[in-house]
Design a protein around this motif. Structure first.
Motif, PDB file in Angstrom:
ATOM      1  N   GLY A   1       9.325  12.458  -9.004  1.00  0.00           N
ATOM      2  CA  GLY A   1      10.088  12.967  -7.877  1.00  0.00           C
ATOM      3  C   GLY A   1       9.286  13.794  -6.892  1.00  0.00           C
ATOM      4  O   GLY A   1       9.869  14.483  -6.049  1.00  0.00           O
ATOM      5  N   VAL A   2       7.963  13.725  -6.940  1.00  0.00           N
ATOM      6  CA  VAL A   2       7.135  14.477  -5.998  1.00  0.00           C
ATOM      7  C   VAL A   2       7.203  13.798  -4.635  1.00  0.00           C
ATOM      8  O   VAL A   2       6.968  12.592  -4.517  1.00  0.00           O
ATOM      9  CB  VAL A   2       5.667  14.559  -6.479  1.00  0.00           C
ATOM     10  CG1 VAL A   2       4.814  15.301  -5.456  1.00  0.00           C
ATOM     11  CG2 VAL A   2       5.597  15.239  -7.839  1.00  0.00           C
TER      12      VAL A   2
ATOM     13  N   SER B   1       0.847  -1.195   0.000  1.00  0.00           N
ATOM     14  CA  SER B   1       0.000   0.000   0.000  1.00  0.00           C
ATOM     15  C   SER B   1       0.880   1.242   0.000  1.00  0.00           C
ATOM     16  O   SER B   1       1.919   1.284   0.657  1.00  0.00           O
ATOM     17  CB  SER B   1      -0.917  -0.003   1.223  1.00  0.00           C
ATOM     18  OG  SER B   1      -0.157  -0.028   2.416  1.00  0.00           O
ATOM     19  N   THR B   2       0.454   2.228  -0.743  1.00  0.00           N
ATOM     20  CA  THR B   2       1.251   3.448  -0.895  1.00  0.00           C
ATOM     21  C   THR B   2       0.697   4.551  -0.013  1.00  0.00           C
ATOM     22  O   THR B   2      -0.516   4.669   0.168  1.00  0.00           O
ATOM     23  CB  THR B   2       1.246   3.913  -2.362  1.00  0.00           C
ATOM     24  OG1 THR B   2      -0.111   4.047  -2.793  1.00  0.00           O
ATOM     25  CG2 THR B   2       1.936   2.885  -3.247  1.00  0.00           C
ATOM     26  N   PRO B   3       1.580   5.387   0.512  1.00  0.00           N
ATOM     27  CA  PRO B   3       1.132   6.465   1.411  1.00  0.00           C
ATOM     28  C   PRO B   3       0.564   7.647   0.632  1.00  0.00           C
ATOM     29  O   PRO B   3       0.764   7.786  -0.570  1.00  0.00           O
ATOM     30  CB  PRO B   3       2.421   6.862   2.129  1.00  0.00           C
ATOM     31  CG  PRO B   3       3.495   6.595   1.106  1.00  0.00           C
ATOM     32  CD  PRO B   3       3.051   5.366   0.354  1.00  0.00           C
ATOM     33  N   ASN B   4      -0.153   8.492   1.339  1.00  0.00           N
ATOM     34  CA  ASN B   4      -0.631   9.742   0.766  1.00  0.00           C
ATOM     35  C   ASN B   4       0.431  10.817   0.917  1.00  0.00           C
ATOM     36  O   ASN B   4       1.237  10.785   1.843  1.00  0.00           O
ATOM     37  CB  ASN B   4      -1.919  10.197   1.445  1.00  0.00           C
ATOM     38  CG  ASN B   4      -3.115   9.422   0.935  1.00  0.00           C
ATOM     39  OD1 ASN B   4      -3.004   8.605   0.028  1.00  0.00           O
ATOM     40  ND2 ASN B   4      -4.267   9.661   1.538  1.00  0.00           N
ATOM     41  N   LEU B   5       0.402  11.761   0.006  1.00  0.00           N
ATOM     42  CA  LEU B   5       1.313  12.897   0.055  1.00  0.00           C
ATOM     43  C   LEU B   5       0.519  14.181   0.286  1.00  0.00           C
ATOM     44  O   LEU B   5      -0.600  14.319  -0.204  1.00  0.00           O
ATOM     45  CB  LEU B   5       2.090  13.035  -1.269  1.00  0.00           C
ATOM     46  CG  LEU B   5       2.969  11.869  -1.715  1.00  0.00           C
ATOM     47  CD1 LEU B   5       3.579  12.186  -3.077  1.00  0.00           C
ATOM     48  CD2 LEU B   5       4.078  11.606  -0.694  1.00  0.00           C
TER      49      LEU B   5
ATOM     50  N   TYR C   1       2.996  10.097 -13.306  1.00  0.00           N
ATOM     51  CA  TYR C   1       2.797   9.767 -11.887  1.00  0.00           C
ATOM     52  C   TYR C   1       3.621  10.699 -11.008  1.00  0.00           C
ATOM     53  O   TYR C   1       4.754  11.074 -11.352  1.00  0.00           O
ATOM     54  CB  TYR C   1       3.194   8.319 -11.608  1.00  0.00           C
ATOM     55  CG  TYR C   1       2.223   7.305 -12.181  1.00  0.00           C
ATOM     56  CD1 TYR C   1       1.020   7.042 -11.544  1.00  0.00           C
ATOM     57  CD2 TYR C   1       2.528   6.623 -13.363  1.00  0.00           C
ATOM     58  CE1 TYR C   1       0.138   6.113 -12.066  1.00  0.00           C
ATOM     59  CE2 TYR C   1       1.651   5.688 -13.894  1.00  0.00           C
ATOM     60  CZ  TYR C   1       0.451   5.439 -13.241  1.00  0.00           C
ATOM     61  OH  TYR C   1      -0.425   4.535 -13.759  1.00  0.00           O
ATOM     62  N   LEU C   2       3.056  11.021  -9.845  1.00  0.00           N
ATOM     63  CA  LEU C   2       3.737  11.931  -8.919  1.00  0.00           C
ATOM     64  C   LEU C   2       5.080  11.359  -8.464  1.00  0.00           C
ATOM     65  O   LEU C   2       6.112  12.036  -8.546  1.00  0.00           O
ATOM     66  CB  LEU C   2       2.844  12.206  -7.707  1.00  0.00           C
ATOM     67  CG  LEU C   2       1.465  12.842  -7.986  1.00  0.00           C
ATOM     68  CD1 LEU C   2       0.716  13.050  -6.668  1.00  0.00           C
ATOM     69  CD2 LEU C   2       1.614  14.168  -8.720  1.00  0.00           C
TER      70      LEU C   2
ATOM     71  N   ALA D   1      -0.614   8.627  -7.506  1.00  0.00           N
ATOM     72  CA  ALA D   1      -1.629   9.278  -8.334  1.00  0.00           C
ATOM     73  C   ALA D   1      -0.961   9.984  -9.509  1.00  0.00           C
ATOM     74  O   ALA D   1       0.253  10.235  -9.499  1.00  0.00           O
ATOM     75  CB  ALA D   1      -2.421  10.290  -7.508  1.00  0.00           C
ATOM     76  N   THR D   2      -1.728  10.287 -10.524  1.00  0.00           N
ATOM     77  CA  THR D   2      -1.215  11.031 -11.677  1.00  0.00           C
ATOM     78  C   THR D   2      -1.508  12.521 -11.491  1.00  0.00           C
ATOM     79  O   THR D   2      -2.336  12.910 -10.666  1.00  0.00           O
ATOM     80  CB  THR D   2      -1.878  10.561 -12.982  1.00  0.00           C
ATOM     81  OG1 THR D   2      -3.289  10.840 -12.912  1.00  0.00           O
ATOM     82  CG2 THR D   2      -1.665   9.074 -13.201  1.00  0.00           C
ATOM     83  N   PHE D   3      -0.841  13.324 -12.290  1.00  0.00           N
ATOM     84  CA  PHE D   3      -1.117  14.762 -12.247  1.00  0.00           C
ATOM     85  C   PHE D   3      -2.548  15.047 -12.719  1.00  0.00           C
ATOM     86  O   PHE D   3      -3.160  16.030 -12.300  1.00  0.00           O
ATOM     87  CB  PHE D   3      -0.101  15.533 -13.090  1.00  0.00           C
ATOM     88  CG  PHE D   3       1.204  15.741 -12.390  1.00  0.00           C
ATOM     89  CD1 PHE D   3       1.407  16.852 -11.582  1.00  0.00           C
ATOM     90  CD2 PHE D   3       2.244  14.831 -12.523  1.00  0.00           C
ATOM     91  CE1 PHE D   3       2.613  17.051 -10.920  1.00  0.00           C
ATOM     92  CE2 PHE D   3       3.461  15.020 -11.872  1.00  0.00           C
ATOM     93  CZ  PHE D   3       3.645  16.130 -11.061  1.00  0.00           C
TER      94      PHE D   3
END
Length: 244
Positions: A100-101, A38-42, A95-96, A61-63
């Motif tokens: 590098g986001v 599972s991936t974290p939220n930013l 993708y974010l 997520a994507t832009f």
């Protein structure tokens, strides 16, 4: 990639980034070796002119998905948005995390110049419509008074009471002045329907008064005709030059 492009990557970037098509038809950056973890939220800090917005999105997520979130925050539709990260406009399918986001990264939101111009045109149009509606409303109030006067004259005729022809003529002239005012109002949108409605009221009143005017004239003992050419010359007046 062209700064104005929002959907199609350039040839150079196609060599750098692999793309794939999602079932919904969106072209997105292809993930290599994606994990099931599972991936974290930013938390993203969005700079929109003088406004600062903080949103929370999934790191994968994507832009394009970020734009959907920003629609709720700003009222701008995704197609009206341009997202700049690290000095570069980002495509909807990027993708974010792969760009590098990080958490609390700063993303610049700009409104597309074309949408700015469209909104400016729409605002000017709405202002013109509102101005026209106010002018038509003022005329409608004056017409209400004239319509009442026409009704009074109609009732007088129905009761057999003769009305002054000057009164009828004056009413017609007042109605025609309002018709000219209506014609001079540049109307569009909702104002056009209101303008046409008031124009019909004027025409109906004038037609009614014209009929009443003819009826009023019919009560007079003197018959008037405009066909002067049908008159015969008076007898014994053919040689006026012979008179001493």
């Amino acid at each position: 990639m062209s700064e104005n492009s929002t959907t199609t990557p350039s040839n150079d970037e196609m060599a750098e980034i692999e793309w794939e098509m999602r079932p919904g038809g969106m072209l997105v950056q292809k993930r290599i070796g994606a994990s099931d973890v599972s991936t974290p939220n930013l938390r993203l800090r969005i700079a929109f002119g003088a406004v600062r917005i903080e949103i929370s999105v999934n790191s994968q997520a994507t832009f394009g998905e970020v734009k959907k979130v920003l629609t709720v925050e700003t009222g701008l539709q995704p197609g009206e948005q341009r997202l700049i990260f690290r000095g570069k406009e980002r495509e909807n399918g990027e993708y974010l995390d792969m760009c590098g986001v990080k958490d609390r990264s700063k993303v610049i939101l700009m409104e597309d110049p074309v949408s700015i111009e469209k909104r400016s045109i729409e605002m000017r149009r709405n202002a013109r419509i509102q101005t026209a509606l106010r002018a038509i409303s003022d005329i409608a109030l004056e017409l209400d008074k004239l319509v009442d006067q026409v009704s009074v004259i109609e009732k007088s005729f129905s009761s057999g009471v003769k009305v002054s022809e000057v009164q009828i003529t004056t009413l017609i002239e007042m109605l025609m002045r309002h018709a000219i005012k209506l014609d001079n109002i540049p109307a569009e949108g909702d104002a056009t329907a209101q303008k046409n409605l008031q124009g019909k009221r004027v025409r109906k009143c004038v037609e009614t008064l014209d009929v009443l005017k003819l009826s009023n004239a019919g009560l007079k003992p003197v018959v008037v005709t405009t066909k002067w050419e049908t008159f015969d010359p008076p007898p014994n007046t053919a040689h006026w030059e012979n008179f001493d």
